[in-house]
Design a protein around this motif. Structure first.
Motif, PDB file in Angstrom:
ATOM      1  N   TYR A  82      12.099  42.459  13.513  1.00  0.00           N
ATOM      2  CA  TYR A  82      11.066  42.925  14.440  1.00  0.00           C
ATOM      3  C   TYR A  82      10.523  44.268  13.965  1.00  0.00           C
ATOM      4  O   TYR A  82      11.291  45.197  13.715  1.00  0.00           O
ATOM      5  CB  TYR A  82      11.659  43.038  15.850  1.00  0.00           C
ATOM      6  N   VAL A  83       9.230  44.348  13.828  1.00  0.00           N
ATOM      7  CA  VAL A  83       8.584  45.605  13.427  1.00  0.00           C
ATOM      8  C   VAL A  83       7.682  46.058  14.573  1.00  0.00           C
ATOM      9  O   VAL A  83       6.624  45.477  14.802  1.00  0.00           O
ATOM     10  CB  VAL A  83       7.744  45.429  12.139  1.00  0.00           C
ATOM     11  N   PRO A  84       8.104  47.088  15.332  1.00  0.00           N
ATOM     12  CA  PRO A  84       7.303  47.522  16.479  1.00  0.00           C
ATOM     13  C   PRO A  84       6.081  48.302  16.031  1.00  0.00           C
ATOM     14  O   PRO A  84       5.921  48.622  14.848  1.00  0.00           O
ATOM     15  CB  PRO A  84       8.259  48.414  17.264  1.00  0.00           C
ATOM     16  N   ALA A 148      10.154  45.804   4.963  1.00  0.00           N
ATOM     17  CA  ALA A 148      11.294  45.527   4.087  1.00  0.00           C
ATOM     18  C   ALA A 148      12.584  45.563   4.894  1.00  0.00           C
ATOM     19  O   ALA A 148      13.465  44.714   4.745  1.00  0.00           O
ATOM     20  CB  ALA A 148      11.343  46.548   2.945  1.00  0.00           C
ATOM     21  N   ASN A 149      12.684  46.535   5.776  1.00  0.00           N
ATOM     22  CA  ASN A 149      13.873  46.691   6.612  1.00  0.00           C
ATOM     23  C   ASN A 149      14.063  45.476   7.529  1.00  0.00           C
ATOM     24  O   ASN A 149      15.176  45.002   7.731  1.00  0.00           O
ATOM     25  CB  ASN A 149      13.714  47.968   7.426  1.00  0.00           C
ATOM     26  N   ALA A 150      12.955  44.957   8.048  1.00  0.00           N
ATOM     27  CA  ALA A 150      13.044  43.780   8.915  1.00  0.00           C
ATOM     28  C   ALA A 150      13.410  42.535   8.121  1.00  0.00           C
ATOM     29  O   ALA A 150      13.903  41.569   8.672  1.00  0.00           O
ATOM     30  CB  ALA A 150      11.714  43.575   9.640  1.00  0.00           C
ATOM     31  N   LEU A 151      13.147  42.572   6.792  1.00  0.00           N
ATOM     32  CA  LEU A 151      13.402  41.397   5.962  1.00  0.00           C
ATOM     33  C   LEU A 151      14.767  41.438   5.282  1.00  0.00           C
ATOM     34  O   LEU A 151      15.183  40.447   4.687  1.00  0.00           O
ATOM     35  CB  LEU A 151      12.309  41.276   4.882  1.00  0.00           C
ATOM     36  N   LEU A 158      10.020  36.532  11.728  1.00  0.00           N
ATOM     37  CA  LEU A 158       9.599  37.917  11.529  1.00  0.00           C
ATOM     38  C   LEU A 158       8.478  38.203  12.535  1.00  0.00           C
ATOM     39  O   LEU A 158       7.456  37.519  12.531  1.00  0.00           O
ATOM     40  CB  LEU A 158       9.092  38.095  10.091  1.00  0.00           C
ATOM     41  N   VAL A 159       8.688  39.193  13.398  1.00  0.00           N
ATOM     42  CA  VAL A 159       7.724  39.521  14.444  1.00  0.00           C
ATOM     43  C   VAL A 159       7.188  40.926  14.177  1.00  0.00           C
ATOM     44  O   VAL A 159       7.973  41.868  14.025  1.00  0.00           O
ATOM     45  CB  VAL A 159       8.390  39.474  15.838  1.00  0.00           C
ATOM     46  N   LEU A 187       9.187  32.146   9.769  1.00  0.00           N
ATOM     47  CA  LEU A 187       7.998  32.085  10.609  1.00  0.00           C
ATOM     48  C   LEU A 187       7.554  33.528  10.846  1.00  0.00           C
ATOM     49  O   LEU A 187       8.365  34.372  11.218  1.00  0.00           O
ATOM     50  CB  LEU A 187       8.336  31.401  11.937  1.00  0.00           C
ATOM     51  N   VAL A 188       6.285  33.811  10.601  1.00  0.00           N
ATOM     52  CA  VAL A 188       5.769  35.167  10.754  1.00  0.00           C
ATOM     53  C   VAL A 188       4.805  35.184  11.956  1.00  0.00           C
ATOM     54  O   VAL A 188       3.827  34.430  11.966  1.00  0.00           O
ATOM     55  CB  VAL A 188       5.019  35.627   9.479  1.00  0.00           C
ATOM     56  N   VAL A 189       5.097  36.006  12.951  1.00  0.00           N
ATOM     57  CA  VAL A 189       4.210  36.125  14.112  1.00  0.00           C
ATOM     58  C   VAL A 189       3.782  37.583  14.213  1.00  0.00           C
ATOM     59  O   VAL A 189       4.632  38.484  14.228  1.00  0.00           O
ATOM     60  CB  VAL A 189       4.916  35.698  15.420  1.00  0.00           C
ATOM     61  N   LEU A 190       2.478  37.837  14.230  1.00  0.00           N
ATOM     62  CA  LEU A 190       2.000  39.217  14.249  1.00  0.00           C
ATOM     63  C   LEU A 190       0.783  39.360  15.146  1.00  0.00           C
ATOM     64  O   LEU A 190       0.103  38.388  15.451  1.00  0.00           O
ATOM     65  CB  LEU A 190       1.648  39.664  12.822  1.00  0.00           C
ATOM     66  N   SER A 191       0.531  40.595  15.575  1.00  0.00           N
ATOM     67  CA  SER A 191      -0.720  40.880  16.265  1.00  0.00           C
ATOM     68  C   SER A 191      -1.583  41.722  15.332  1.00  0.00           C
ATOM     69  O   SER A 191      -1.066  42.453  14.485  1.00  0.00           O
ATOM     70  CB  SER A 191      -0.460  41.634  17.564  1.00  0.00           C
ATOM     71  N   THR A 192      -2.891  41.593  15.454  1.00  0.00           N
ATOM     72  CA  THR A 192      -3.793  42.381  14.607  1.00  0.00           C
ATOM     73  C   THR A 192      -5.132  42.569  15.292  1.00  0.00           C
ATOM     74  O   THR A 192      -5.561  41.717  16.071  1.00  0.00           O
ATOM     75  CB  THR A 192      -4.005  41.729  13.222  1.00  0.00           C
TER      76      THR A 192
END
Lengths: 305, 306
Positions: A82-84, A148-151, A158-159, A187-192
């Motif tokens: 998770y990357v806030p 990288a840290n989330a991976l 991966l959010v 699975l990559v879920v992101l907002s942009t």
């Protein structure tokens, strides 16, 4: 057939009397890049936090990677990166130490950690900065370190909440490449908020007022909206834009470089639009061309009342 | 060419060993929209703070609307409006109460205030928001309210620091319509943004990296310098090929394609547009590809790194 990676039915999240998520239905079967888009306050961050197992939620069904979000999610979190929105690694630790710290939380064996770290540092271009403290990195490098840290523990999901906000255009392209590579294993879920990134997602979820208003591939969303787009080229583009706005079916007209972008609603005959735009009063239009609807028009049409 | 309304010469700001802004010289023409671009931490906000008299430069000169900002930092404030990333509306006060507070600062009152605010309220579509507190308003409306307040005292120069950050695409569009209208009415707009497609709405673009100016031109000039130019795919019915070839004239490089041909031109200036318009009249269909600003600035940065 295997279980879906994400399955939500009537997912709700309340903060007091306010419903930040008001009944989300969403099923995602395979690894891909899913973009969560929509107006400010639509519930994007809340949905991402819910998917990362960070919120207590109500739902008829809410499974992520086969785990029920309404139960114990301790085990699930080991498989989620998770990357806030705001940088939340340790600023006084080096790049290397941050990654090692996360690896230890995940009880990664040393040999596995070194292998993952070496690969991630090479992929992000952070290898020369392994001994620099995170606080001294540029904005783009900080964001690459956060990803990288989330991976590092090889998550299945991966959010990322606005992973490229405020990052320069070169770092933004590098981050996108990282996400495309991550898609192979997760699975990559992101907002942009960036239109080019939304257009590059495999699938988009358009949220509004805590609900999924539209979902599909970018091409499916484009095909579903009823707008049309035209470009009018001329010398005094601001005068052309003002004159175009006076046409009854024009929803928006904006001077954009050497041309005016004209958004048209209500499906008037293309021949009529071309004729009207060629003959705008007080503004010399040299050329009008119809354009395929792009991501900007699509999102604009979706946000129409 | 009118004299610049903003002019810096060798503007520099150091914090200890760190040079945040390095020998920056820019000029802004009155009544234009000037895009000031760069990544987070590149020195944009520091520059704006020096331009509006909130931060004293280490070296260099700053002049805004005829005022020497370094010598008379307070004097410049009547000439300018400023809106930051966090809109400076007071929470707990309604929008209307915010308006009265700001009007008080600029000694605007009575009929003059009612006329001015009435016009802004209408143009910025803020009627329904007037009785609300800013914290209860959606971000897009809050940004519009912020812009309305920044222009209440009819400043000649508007400084907008990432006004569209965190705002959805519809509100971004409405916001730019208002900014272009302000410029049309003679106001000079100095604006920062991370959305590079918004550079197309501006008259000029300056780009800084690590405090130094690395590009400074019109968007179109930057596109010509840092891209491969426009590509126009022309689809022509077989029967019309000869007629089309005769119509086009020597405007750029062409290459045959299965559907017709591809034309490459550095710029779409009037003769090229006229030629393309003649093509359309012969029944050809055009697909004009304009290099995206994102790609233009990516090239600016990579050429600088090389």
């Amino acid at each position: 057939m295997s279980a879906p990676l994400i399955r939500l039915r009537r997912l709700e999240k309340r903060y007091g009397r306010r419903r930040a998520l008001a009944g989300i239905d969403l099923t995602i079967d395979e690894r891909q890049i899913v973009g969560v888009v929509g107006p400010d306050g639509a519930g994007k961050t809340t949905l991402l936090r819910a998917l990362a197992g960070l919120l207590v939620v109500d739902a008829e069904e809410a499974t992520v990677l086969g785990t029920d979000l309404r139960g114990d999610v301790t085990e699930l979190k080991a498989h989620i990166g998770y990357v806030p929105q705001s940088f939340s690694l340790h600023r006084d630790l080096t790049v290397d130490e941050n990654l090692r710290f996360t690896a230890r939380l995940h009880r990664l064996a040393e040999a596995e950690f070194v292998r993952r770290k070496t690969e991630l540092l090479a992929r992000t271009g952070l290898a020369p900065f392994a001994d620099r403290t995170a606080g001294q990195l540029s904005g783009g490098m900080k964001q690459k370190l956060a990803i990288a840290n989330a991976l590092v523990a090889a998550p299945a999901l991966l959010v990322l909440d606005e992973p490229t906000a405020g990052v320069d255009v070169v770092a933004r392209a590098e981050i996108w490449t990282m996400l495309v590579q991550a898609r192979t294993d997760a699975l990559v879920v992101l907002s942009t908020s960036y239109l080019d990134e939304a257009a590059a997602c495999d699938r988009l979820i358009y949220l509004e007022a805590g609900r999924v208003r539209a979902a599909g591939t970018p091409a499916e969303l484009r095909a579903a909206v009823s707008s049309a787009l035209y470009r009018a080229w001329g010398d005094d583009v601001r005068a052309i834009a003002r004159a175009a706005r006076a046409l009854p079916y024009v929803q928006a007209a904006r001077a954009t470089g050497r041309f005016v972008r004209v958004e048209v609603h209500g499906a008037p005959e293309p021949a009529r639009v071309l004729r009207d735009l060629e003959a705008l009063p007080g503004a010399a239009v040299r050329l009008v061309e119809p354009l395929p609807v792009d991501m900007e028009s699509t999102l604009l049409a979706l946000s129409s009342p | 060419m009118p004299a610049p309304i903003i002019r810096t010469r060798g503007l520099t700001k150091r914090f200890g060993d760190f040079t945040a802004v390095d020998d920056l010289s820019i000029e802004v023409t009155p009544g234009t929209i000037f895009a000031f671009l760069g990544a987070n931490g590149s020195g944009k906000s520091t520059t704006i703070r020096m331009l509006i008299g909130l931060l004293k430069p280490t070296a260099g000169t700053v002049e805004v609307d005829g005022v020497d900002v370094i010598a008379r930092p307070r004097r410049v404030r009547d000439h300018i409006g400023y809106m930051g990333q966090k809109v400076s509306l007071y929470q707990g006060l309604t929008l209307r109460e915010n308006v009265e507070f700001y009007a008080g600062l600029y000694a605007l009152a009575g009929k003059e205030l009612e006329d001015r605010w009435g016009a802004l309220r209408e143009r910025f579509a803020l009627g329904e928001a007037e009785a609300e507190k800013p914290e209860d308003l959606p971000a897009g409306i809050r940004q519009r309210a912020g812009l309305a307040l920044a222009t209440l005292h009819r400043p000649r120069v508007l400084f907008l620091d990432e006004p569209t950050a965190g705002v959805d695409v519809r509100s971004r569009g409405l916001f730019w319509d208002l900014i272009q209208d302000e410029a049309g009415a003679g106001v000079t707009v100095f604006v920062t943004t991370h959305f590079l497609e918004e550079v197309e709405y501006c008259d000029w673009a300056a780009f800084i990296d690590a405090g130094r100016l690395i590009a400074n031109a019109t968007p179109e000039a930057l596109r010509q310098r840092y891209s491969d130019g426009y590509r126009v795919d022309v689809a022509v019915p077989d029967a019309a090929r000869t007629a089309v070839a005769a119509t086009l004239g020597p405007v750029g490089e062409t290459a045959a394609t299965p559907e017709g041909f591809t034309l490459r031109v550095p710029a779409l200036d009037p003769p090229v547009l006229a030629a393309l318009d003649r093509l359309v009249a012969t029944g050809a269909r055009l697909d004009i590809r304009q290099p995206a600003m994102t790609d233009v600035f990516r090239r600016v940065l990579t050429e600088r790194a090389a």
